[in-house]
Design a protein around this motif. Sequence first.
Motif, PDB file in Angstrom:
ATOM      1  N   CYS A   1      -2.457  10.516  -2.040  1.00 46.29           N
ATOM      2  CA  CYS A   1      -1.078  10.190  -1.683  1.00 46.29           C
ATOM      3  C   CYS A   1      -0.410   9.467  -2.846  1.00 46.29           C
ATOM      4  O   CYS A   1      -1.050   8.769  -3.625  1.00 46.29           O
ATOM      5  N   GLY A   2       0.893   9.679  -2.961  1.00 49.55           N
ATOM      6  CA  GLY A   2       1.635   9.061  -4.050  1.00 49.55           C
ATOM      7  C   GLY A   2       3.032   9.638  -4.138  1.00 49.55           C
ATOM      8  O   GLY A   2       3.390  10.545  -3.376  1.00 49.55           O
TER       9      GLY A   2
ATOM     10  N   GLN B   1       0.831  -1.197   0.000  1.00 47.95           N
ATOM     11  CA  GLN B   1       0.000   0.000   0.000  1.00 47.95           C
ATOM     12  C   GLN B   1       0.870   1.254   0.000  1.00 47.95           C
ATOM     13  O   GLN B   1       1.899   1.307   0.674  1.00 47.95           O
ATOM     14  N   ILE B   2       0.450   2.256  -0.759  1.00 41.97           N
ATOM     15  CA  ILE B   2       1.199   3.510  -0.832  1.00 41.97           C
ATOM     16  C   ILE B   2       1.178   4.207   0.519  1.00 41.97           C
ATOM     17  O   ILE B   2       2.165   4.801   0.949  1.00 41.97           O
ATOM     18  N   SER B   3       0.054   4.134   1.207  1.00 40.28           N
ATOM     19  CA  SER B   3      -0.082   4.696   2.550  1.00 40.28           C
ATOM     20  C   SER B   3      -0.787   3.660   3.415  1.00 40.28           C
ATOM     21  O   SER B   3      -1.767   3.056   2.971  1.00 40.28           O
ATOM     22  N   PRO B   4      -0.301   3.405   4.630  1.00 41.05           N
ATOM     23  CA  PRO B   4      -0.923   2.378   5.476  1.00 41.05           C
ATOM     24  C   PRO B   4      -2.397   2.691   5.744  1.00 41.05           C
ATOM     25  O   PRO B   4      -2.781   3.844   5.914  1.00 41.05           O
ATOM     26  N   THR B   5      -3.205   1.657   5.773  1.00 36.44           N
ATOM     27  CA  THR B   5      -4.631   1.815   6.043  1.00 36.44           C
ATOM     28  C   THR B   5      -5.064   0.755   7.064  1.00 36.44           C
ATOM     29  O   THR B   5      -4.355  -0.222   7.296  1.00 36.44           O
TER      30      THR B   5
ATOM     31  N   SER C   1      -5.756   1.735  -2.408  1.00 37.17           N
ATOM     32  CA  SER C   1      -4.556   2.185  -1.698  1.00 37.17           C
ATOM     33  C   SER C   1      -3.281   1.463  -2.126  1.00 37.17           C
ATOM     34  O   SER C   1      -2.201   1.748  -1.602  1.00 37.17           O
ATOM     35  N   CYS C   2      -3.384   0.524  -3.052  1.00 40.64           N
ATOM     36  CA  CYS C   2      -2.204  -0.253  -3.442  1.00 40.64           C
ATOM     37  C   CYS C   2      -1.456   0.399  -4.604  1.00 40.64           C
ATOM     38  O   CYS C   2      -1.970   1.289  -5.285  1.00 40.64           O
ATOM     39  N   ASN C   3      -0.222  -0.054  -4.833  1.00 37.22           N
ATOM     40  CA  ASN C   3       0.610   0.489  -5.910  1.00 37.22           C
ATOM     41  C   ASN C   3       0.187  -0.115  -7.253  1.00 37.22           C
ATOM     42  O   ASN C   3      -0.673  -1.003  -7.305  1.00 37.22           O
TER      43      ASN C   3
END
Length: 338
Positions: free
Chosen positions: A239-240, A71-75, A128-130
């Motif tokens: 986010c990215g 994930q680009i940012s934790p969730t 939220s994943c890459n």
Amino acid sequence: FEVADLAVASPATVSRCGMVYLEPHQLGWEPLRDSWVKTLPIKDKLLQHIVDLMDWLIPPTLRMVAKELRQISPTSDTNLVVSLMRLFEAQLDEFKDEEFVKGKDALSQETWLESLFVLSFVWTIGGSCNPEGRVRFDHFLREMCAGGVPESYDVYFTKKKVSLTAPMIPDDDGATVYDYVFNKETQGWRLWTDTIDEAEKLIEPGTPFSAIIVPTKDSARYTFLLSLSVLKNYPILFCGPTGTGKSVYMNRFLFGLDKNAWMPINITFSARTTANMTQDQVDGRLDKRRRGIYGPPIGKKAVVFVDDLNMPTLEEYGAQPPIELLRQFMDYQGWYGR
């Protein structure tokens, strides 16, 4: 707002505050769902159908996203499910119109709801994943919707499979579930690139090079998500990696809003930004309505855009006060004067 942990709180502090601390997984997302469905404009069989879809699809995909994707940012699981509920509800305006509901047969209504649910599911649970994770999520979701059970995930299918009435998102020419949006007019799937206006592709003579934005499927889909969130008063986080156009998309959308109805407030965080500075920047743009009450000019809504959100320096206990202040604002719709 909730705390991430109690690492710096003594037992005496906890007991005096009367806190009951629960790990997020102990509560789960189901209680939030049970409260939320009571607020929806859909009823009876259609409402139960949405509940069944959530019970069927969410547990295995949450596990897959958490354990197999980057994930680009934790969730958290709860965060993803709440995002799903918000995005889905934001697209149900038509179901608040009794004339619309009467004009649609049960099959058409079910097709609408399923398609909107799948679209919302893709951009929240799988949002939220890459890029590599999106390809895997695409295969995973398609296998489930086709009636399959991904290998080693049978234990997470705690509810019976739900048969989908709506057609699945096409996979023509290697397209993924992220490449299509549901078209309410045709009741079918449409490529994001087909939603771009011809006028958006035109570049006025004399436009500075730095101001030129070439519309792409990314600009189309992120503007769509941003528009839904802003118009429905939901906070949204972009986010990215650096240099991917997040601020450009945001500014282009905000300054394209009707100036008679909206008042954008731009804030840029830095390593030296404090909570007081953040509060001053917002309060300084608002009018004083009455004692202790501030707001935008009458008839307008203020929308706050915070750039470089992660920049403030960590304080002694690992928190970032400007961000904590924003969290307080989102939870309680305000803050105290100083």
